[in-house]
Motif scaffolding. Structure first.
Motif, mmCIF file in Angstrom:
data_model
loop_
_atom_site.group_PDB
_atom_site.id
_atom_site.type_symbol
_atom_site.label_atom_id
_atom_site.label_comp_id
_atom_site.label_asym_id
_atom_site.label_seq_id
_atom_site.Cartn_x
_atom_site.Cartn_y
_atom_site.Cartn_z
ATOM 1 N N VAL A 1 1.894 1.426 7.881
ATOM 2 C CA VAL A 1 0.921 0.213 7.888
ATOM 3 C C VAL A 1 -0.447 0.818 8.588
ATOM 4 O O VAL A 1 -1.442 1.072 8.170
ATOM 5 C CB VAL A 1 1.069 -1.025 7.837
ATOM 6 C CG1 VAL A 1 -0.065 -2.097 7.955
ATOM 7 C CG2 VAL A 1 2.052 -1.377 6.651
ATOM 8 N N THR A 2 -0.180 1.102 9.955
ATOM 9 C CA THR A 2 -1.104 1.375 10.925
ATOM 10 C C THR A 2 -1.622 3.033 10.441
ATOM 11 O O THR A 2 -2.793 3.087 10.590
ATOM 12 C CB THR A 2 -0.670 1.597 12.252
ATOM 13 O OG1 THR A 2 0.225 2.271 12.557
ATOM 14 C CG2 THR A 2 -0.492 0.032 12.660
ATOM 15 N N LEU B 1 -8.673 7.879 17.017
ATOM 16 C CA LEU B 1 -8.071 6.588 16.419
ATOM 17 C C LEU B 1 -6.533 6.919 16.722
ATOM 18 O O LEU B 1 -5.911 8.054 16.858
ATOM 19 C CB LEU B 1 -8.028 6.391 14.893
ATOM 20 C CG LEU B 1 -9.290 5.801 14.302
ATOM 21 C CD1 LEU B 1 -9.543 6.199 13.001
ATOM 22 C CD2 LEU B 1 -9.404 4.243 14.471
ATOM 23 N N THR B 2 -5.606 5.851 16.978
ATOM 24 C CA THR B 2 -4.235 6.104 17.107
ATOM 25 C C THR B 2 -3.670 5.355 15.952
ATOM 26 O O THR B 2 -4.061 4.501 15.078
ATOM 27 C CB THR B 2 -3.648 5.389 18.399
ATOM 28 O OG1 THR B 2 -3.971 3.984 18.510
ATOM 29 C CG2 THR B 2 -4.150 5.990 19.761
ATOM 30 N N ALA B 3 -2.144 5.799 15.618
ATOM 31 C CA ALA B 3 -1.624 5.150 14.398
ATOM 32 C C ALA B 3 0.122 5.405 14.988
ATOM 33 O O ALA B 3 0.475 6.265 15.369
ATOM 34 C CB ALA B 3 -1.750 5.982 13.161
ATOM 35 N N GLY B 4 0.725 4.576 14.328
ATOM 36 C CA GLY B 4 2.168 4.488 14.584
ATOM 37 C C GLY B 4 2.777 3.874 16.055
ATOM 38 O O GLY B 4 1.828 2.926 16.609
ATOM 39 N N ARG B 5 3.519 4.394 16.646
ATOM 40 C CA ARG B 5 4.177 3.771 17.944
ATOM 41 C C ARG B 5 3.354 3.708 19.086
ATOM 42 O O ARG B 5 3.577 3.220 20.048
ATOM 43 C CB ARG B 5 5.689 4.030 18.118
ATOM 44 C CG ARG B 5 6.033 5.548 18.603
ATOM 45 C CD ARG B 5 7.383 5.681 18.628
ATOM 46 N NE ARG B 5 7.683 7.160 18.428
ATOM 47 C CZ ARG B 5 7.748 8.019 19.734
ATOM 48 N NH1 ARG B 5 7.636 7.572 20.750
ATOM 49 N NH2 ARG B 5 7.977 9.403 19.511
ATOM 50 N N ILE C 1 -5.414 -5.270 9.760
ATOM 51 C CA ILE C 1 -5.429 -4.413 8.813
ATOM 52 C C ILE C 1 -3.824 -4.496 7.976
ATOM 53 O O ILE C 1 -3.624 -3.537 7.262
ATOM 54 C CB ILE C 1 -5.401 -2.810 9.245
ATOM 55 C CG1 ILE C 1 -4.602 -2.859 10.583
ATOM 56 C CG2 ILE C 1 -6.929 -2.820 9.732
ATOM 57 C CD1 ILE C 1 -3.086 -2.301 10.546
ATOM 58 N N GLY C 2 -3.219 -5.433 8.314
ATOM 59 C CA GLY C 2 -1.705 -5.790 7.583
ATOM 60 C C GLY C 2 -0.910 -6.569 8.181
ATOM 61 O O GLY C 2 -1.525 -7.167 9.299
ATOM 62 N N GLY D 1 0.818 -1.136 -0.065
ATOM 63 C CA GLY D 1 0.199 -0.082 -0.071
ATOM 64 C C GLY D 1 0.907 1.192 0.058
ATOM 65 O O GLY D 1 2.003 1.235 -0.580
ATOM 66 N N LEU D 2 0.634 2.056 0.952
ATOM 67 C CA LEU D 2 1.404 3.311 0.632
ATOM 68 C C LEU D 2 2.773 3.186 1.307
ATOM 69 O O LEU D 2 3.695 3.793 0.964
ATOM 70 C CB LEU D 2 0.628 4.584 1.647
ATOM 71 C CG LEU D 2 -0.768 5.173 1.210
ATOM 72 C CD1 LEU D 2 -1.268 5.923 2.155
ATOM 73 C CD2 LEU D 2 -0.345 6.005 0.087
#
Ligand SMILES: Cc1cc2nc3c(=O)[nH]c(=O)nc-3n(C[C@H](O)[C@H](O)[C@H](O)COP(=O)(O)OP(=O)(O)OC[C@H]3O[C@@H](n4cnc5c(N)ncnc54)[C@H](O)[C@@H]3O)c2cc1C
Length: 459
Positions: free
Chosen positions: A419-420, A395-399, A354-355, A103-104
């Motif tokens: 990915v997150t 939402l949270t993303a990353g570390r 999701i990945g 993906g991205l």
């Protein structure tokens, strides 16, 4: 009396639970802010705070999904640890057989490689990063997707509409304080500032609250490239590296054998080296001290290399140290699911994944032994690790996603963060369309379908 007035004022402003660093327990040292009205920037669908790898993919994917998207970043550049933090290389993009962060993530990786033409075209693992190039990659991809970027702007506090719903973010920048409103908010601050200040529960470090060591990365210019490439391996993982005799000599008391380095361009070598033990990245005093000590450490590595490898480093100088402290470990925001080291060891798959991730358990603490997968192995990353318990429009993303401390050692690095981020950006817009901004109630199979259409990797 003063304390009572302060609490009253805070209540009137709706700030009582959201002012960072203040709780009922430590309010005795509080300073009462006068009641004031600040300007509002309304009408955003999704606001992401933090423009590191996860914030960038979140912004691109939210905008691509149709959301009016704002990315707020404290620094003047995108990329977080990978640019301002000067991390010299991408952790592996492959599981040893094929690329699994797609993906991205894959698109960014491919564009990033154009900034390091000396790297082999087919190399997927530990590819070096030219930070100036990478930040322009993020600039282009985020703005071309249609997201707006606001630099030099820092999240200062979070205003709640109700206990589980954010009303606005208070952002501090050169225009003073502004309230920014959106339907859904994504915490990509690395440290989990946004979710924690909205009231999410979190853990930091191990059972004693001890976090992994930090590192201030740096680069040397005017290195003799020929000798660097053809001389002894410098990496601290190699028993023959001259770094071991430098450490043993006692001449450079601040350095240790953590000595990762990559040629990022002709005559320039970037280092992820040395350790600053148990720095609390949410304490600005601790971070300030660590920055000063980190620069001293970089100086001692230079002295050591000049002494031990004069042909390679005799004319070298420190051209740059990180503008961000390299923080490995901070708040882990508790989500609907906590991904554990047992899940990692079992290579678990999830209905809501999701990945996938395959990075080893890499914990920077004295005496910790790393654990690796075999070629071709990976685990799923559940969507529920991105949805903070008890908060609807966050939402949270990353570390800062929901893991235990050991599993965090694997999920904290940049490929899974990309990915997150992509999944969180998409999910934010889906929550707006499908579930009145409630991120816990989206159609997860639709999210997975969309991620597959965007070429994300699943088993
Ligand atoms: C020393 C070190 C070495 C590493 N080595 C590697 C490696 O070799 N390869 C690899 O792939 N990964 C590596 N990692 C891991 C990786 O770089 C990070 O974990 C990853 O960048 C985390 O991404 P993120 O998007 O969650 O947050 P970050 O990259 O930390 O970005 C967070 C962003 O949010 C911004 N921000 C924070 N708080 C606020 C606020 N209140 N308001 C506004 N903006 C805010 C910051 O300025 C920053 O730009 C390393 C990490 C460290 C520290």
């Amino acid at each position: 009396m003063k304390r009572r007035n302060f609490i009253k004022n805070m209540g009137a402003l709706g700030l009582a639970s959201t002012v960072p660093g203040l709780s009922a327990n430590n309010m005795s040292h509080g300073y009462a802010l006068p009641k004031s009205t600040i300007k509002v920037e309304d009408g955003w669908d999704v606001i992401i705070v933090g423009g590191g790898p996860s914030g960038c993919t979140a912004a691109i994917s939210a905008a691509r999904e149709g959301a009016k998207t704002l990315l707020v970043e404290a620094m003047g550049q995108l990329g977080g640890m990978g640019t301002a933090g000067m991390i010299p290389a991408w952790c592996p993009f492959s599981d040893g057989e094929k690329i699994i962060y797609r993906g991205l993530a894959e698109k960014i990786f491919v564009e990033s490689k154009k900034g390091v033409p000396h790297e082999r075209k087919d190399r997927l693992d530990w590819v070096s990063i030219n930070p100036e190039h990478l930040m322009t990659v993020y600039d282009c991809m985020v703005t071309q997707a249609g997201a707006k970027v606001l630099f030099f702007s820092r999240l200062a506090s979070v205003e709640m509409k109700t206990k589980d719903t954010i009303d606005a973010l208070i952002i501090a920048n050169k225009s003073g304080l502004t309230a920014f409103r959106a339907k859904v908010y994504i915490d990509a601050t690395g440290d989990g500032d946004l979710a924690a200040w909205a009231g999410a529960t979190f853990k930091r470090g191990d059972e004693n609250g001890v976090v992994q060591s930090s590192t201030l990365c740096f680069s040397f210019a005017n290195v003799d490239t020929y000798n660097y490439i053809n001389g002894p391996t410098l990496h601290g993982g190699n028993a023959n590296s001259p770094i071991h005799s430098a450490v043993k000599s006692g001449k450079y008391p601040l350095i240790d054998a953590h000595f990762c380095n990559n040629l990022i361009g002709s005559d320039v070598v970037q280092f992820n080296a040395g350790h600053l033990v148990n720095v609390d990245s949410t304490d600005p005093w601790a971070v300030s001290e660590a920055m000063i000590k980190g620069r001293q450490i970089a100086g001692q590595y230079l002295d050591a290399m000049k002494d031990l490898q004069p042909k390679t480093f005799g004319g070298a100088f420190i051209v740059k140290t990180g503008s961000l402290l390299g923080v490995r470990d901070s708040r882990r925001i508790e989500g609907d699911y906590i991904f554990t080291v047992d899940d990692w060891l079992q290579r678990k798959s999830f209905d809501d994944e999701i990945g996938r991730n395959c990075y080893y358990i890499d914990v920077h603490k004295a005496g910790h032994k790393s654990t690796h997968y075999k070629k071709g192995e990976s685990h799923g990353i559940p969507y529920r690790c991105l949805t903070p318990k008890g908060l609807k429009n966050v939402l949270t993303a990353g570390r800062c996603i929901s893991t235990d401390e050991e599993a965090f050692g694997s999920l904290r690095v940049m490929p899974p963060c990309l990915v997150t981020g992509e999944a969180a950006g998409m999910a934010a817009q889906h929550a707006i369309v499908q579930s009145k901004n409630d991120v816990h109630k989206i159609d997860i199979q639709y999210l997975r379908k969309r991620l597959k259409e965007e070429n994300q990797y699943f088993l």
